[in-house]
Scaffold this motif. Structure first.
Motif, PDB file in Angstrom:
ATOM      1  N   THR A   2     -11.559  -7.064  -2.887  1.00 11.74           N
ATOM      2  CA  THR A   2     -12.557  -8.168  -2.829  1.00 11.74           C
ATOM      3  C   THR A   2     -11.999  -9.411  -3.350  1.00 11.74           C
ATOM      4  O   THR A   2     -11.337  -9.642  -4.297  1.00 11.74           O
ATOM      5  CB  THR A   2     -13.650  -7.672  -3.911  1.00 11.74           C
ATOM      6  OG1 THR A   2     -14.090  -6.649  -3.406  1.00 11.74           O
ATOM      7  CG2 THR A   2     -14.859  -8.680  -3.800  1.00 11.74           C
ATOM      8  N   LEU A   4     -12.689 -13.454  -4.035  1.00 13.81           N
ATOM      9  CA  LEU A   4     -13.604 -14.544  -4.132  1.00 13.81           C
ATOM     10  C   LEU A   4     -12.981 -15.637  -3.474  1.00 13.81           C
ATOM     11  O   LEU A   4     -11.908 -16.067  -3.782  1.00 13.81           O
ATOM     12  CB  LEU A   4     -13.747 -14.745  -5.575  1.00 13.81           C
ATOM     13  CG  LEU A   4     -14.594 -16.001  -6.093  1.00 13.81           C
ATOM     14  CD1 LEU A   4     -16.218 -15.673  -5.676  1.00 13.81           C
ATOM     15  CD2 LEU A   4     -14.752 -16.308  -7.527  1.00 13.81           C
ATOM     16  N   ARG A  28     -16.212 -12.408  -1.243  1.00 14.70           N
ATOM     17  CA  ARG A  28     -17.342 -12.929  -1.882  1.00 14.70           C
ATOM     18  C   ARG A  28     -17.184 -14.643  -1.985  1.00 14.70           C
ATOM     19  O   ARG A  28     -16.164 -14.987  -2.232  1.00 14.70           O
ATOM     20  CB  ARG A  28     -17.469 -12.493  -3.235  1.00 14.70           C
ATOM     21  CG  ARG A  28     -18.701 -12.749  -4.106  1.00 14.70           C
ATOM     22  CD  ARG A  28     -18.302 -12.355  -5.616  1.00 14.70           C
ATOM     23  NE  ARG A  28     -18.387 -10.701  -5.250  1.00 14.70           N
ATOM     24  CZ  ARG A  28     -17.893  -9.955  -6.401  1.00 14.70           C
ATOM     25  NH1 ARG A  28     -17.801 -10.312  -7.737  1.00 14.70           N
ATOM     26  NH2 ARG A  28     -18.159  -8.676  -6.364  1.00 14.70           N
ATOM     27  N   SER A  48     -20.463 -11.491   1.022  1.00 16.30           N
ATOM     28  CA  SER A  48     -21.454 -11.713  -0.072  1.00 16.30           C
ATOM     29  C   SER A  48     -21.655 -13.052  -0.458  1.00 16.30           C
ATOM     30  O   SER A  48     -20.359 -13.560  -0.935  1.00 16.30           O
ATOM     31  CB  SER A  48     -20.935 -10.690  -1.406  1.00 16.30           C
ATOM     32  OG  SER A  48     -21.787 -10.945  -2.530  1.00 16.30           O
ATOM     33  N   TYR A  66     -19.289 -13.484 -11.390  1.00 15.63           N
ATOM     34  CA  TYR A  66     -18.868 -13.659 -10.089  1.00 15.63           C
ATOM     35  C   TYR A  66     -17.348 -13.120  -9.744  1.00 15.63           C
ATOM     36  O   TYR A  66     -17.169 -12.823  -8.789  1.00 15.63           O
ATOM     37  CB  TYR A  66     -19.014 -15.057  -9.582  1.00 15.63           C
ATOM     38  CG  TYR A  66     -20.459 -15.516  -9.930  1.00 15.63           C
ATOM     39  CD1 TYR A  66     -21.449 -14.787  -9.635  1.00 15.63           C
ATOM     40  CD2 TYR A  66     -20.628 -16.985 -10.014  1.00 15.63           C
ATOM     41  CE1 TYR A  66     -22.778 -15.342  -9.792  1.00 15.63           C
ATOM     42  CE2 TYR A  66     -21.896 -17.456  -9.954  1.00 15.63           C
ATOM     43  CZ  TYR A  66     -23.128 -16.611  -9.937  1.00 15.63           C
ATOM     44  OH  TYR A  66     -24.337 -17.240  -9.907  1.00 15.63           O
ATOM     45  N   CYS A  70     -13.310  -8.519  -8.789  1.00 15.22           N
ATOM     46  CA  CYS A  70     -12.355  -9.189  -7.670  1.00 15.22           C
ATOM     47  C   CYS A  70     -10.993  -8.967  -8.033  1.00 15.22           C
ATOM     48  O   CYS A  70     -10.516  -8.961  -9.090  1.00 15.22           O
ATOM     49  CB  CYS A  70     -12.716 -10.696  -7.577  1.00 15.22           C
ATOM     50  SG  CYS A  70     -14.364 -11.062  -6.750  1.00 15.22           S
TER      51      CYS A  70
END
Length: 249
Positions: A2, A4, A28, A48, A66, A70
């Motif tokens: 993942t 960000l 994300r 996302s 957040y 990640c």
């Protein structure tokens, strides 16, 4: 994995998001205006979207949420190329967001280092490599640094990673990618990576397409060997035609 992405609605950020999604990664994004993303991205099962009014208004507790889970962060943040965007607040957008995210990562105490990629500029020297420029270029860069806030911001953000995060941080590993003059192309072309600039960013700039920058940053995240090669450094990326042109001089 993942990742960000901040600055995801910018000209390069959109391309980074698409590259990562095309590679099957989960992405994300923190954005102010989600409608600036294409419908293809918004409808992708691996995207996302976190919609916020202003990334600088995110408190440290929210940012911890957040960045949680990640594996990497890519910052394509920059100042809008308008008079207000260049000369008006926020003057330290890139630096402040870099600090905010890095603090959140450290507070989460990840079990292994989180990768952080900062999009930077060839106008910023890597002091670890003792990069030198001519007196004339040093004078021009000094004037730009004094009069143009985004230049100072880019330098401070990279300096924070270089000095404060450093080379042996157990929670964050970083790379600051330095493209030269940016242009728009529709497809990835051949490009080359160097530890330091091979051209003058002021008097003899090269060209780097945004899609090549996006491709390189995505590859850094996905390719562990490439990451190990460049972590803790500030690689410079040029389209190959700029390299050939310089080599023929």
């Amino acid at each position: 994995m993942t990742i960000l992405v901040v600055g995801a609605t910018g000209a390069t950020g959109k391309l980074v998001v698409k590259q990562l999604l095309d590679c099957g990664e989960k992405v994300r994004v923190i954005v102010r205006f989600p409608d600036k993303l294409s419908e293809t991205i918004l409808s992708h099962p691996n995207i996302s979207v976190i919609s916020v009014g202003n990334v600088l208004h995110i408190n440290k507790h929210k940012m911890r949420e957040y960045v949680k889970d990640c594996d990497a962060v890519i910052s394509c943040l920059g100042h809008n190329l308008t008079l207000r965007g260049i000369f008006g607040p926020p003057f330290t957008l890139v630096t402040d967001v870099t600090k905010l995210i890095c603090h959140a990562i450290k507070e989460n105490k990840p079990e292994r280092p989180i990768k952080y990629i900062l999009m930077n500029t060839t106008g910023n020297r890597n002091k670890n490599h003792r990069e030198t420029v001519s007196l004339a270029e040093k004078c021009v860069l000094g004037m730009i640094r004094l009069l143009v806030p985004p230049q100072r911001d880019n330098e401070k953000a990279a300096e924070y990673l270089r000095v404060e995060i450093g080379q042996d941080n157990p929670e964050i590993e970083w790379i600051a990618v330095r493209p030269d003059s940016l242009l728009n192309l529709d497809e990835v072309t051949k490009y080359s990576i160097f530890p330091s600039p091979i051209r003058s960013a002021i008097f003899n700039p090269g060209k780097t397409s945004r899609i090549n920058v996006a491709h390189f940053m995505s590859e850094l995240i996905i390719n562990e060997e490439l990451w190990e090669e460049w972590k803790g450094q500030m690689p410079v990326i040029y389209n190959d035609d700029s390299v050939v042109e310089e080599g023929n001089k």
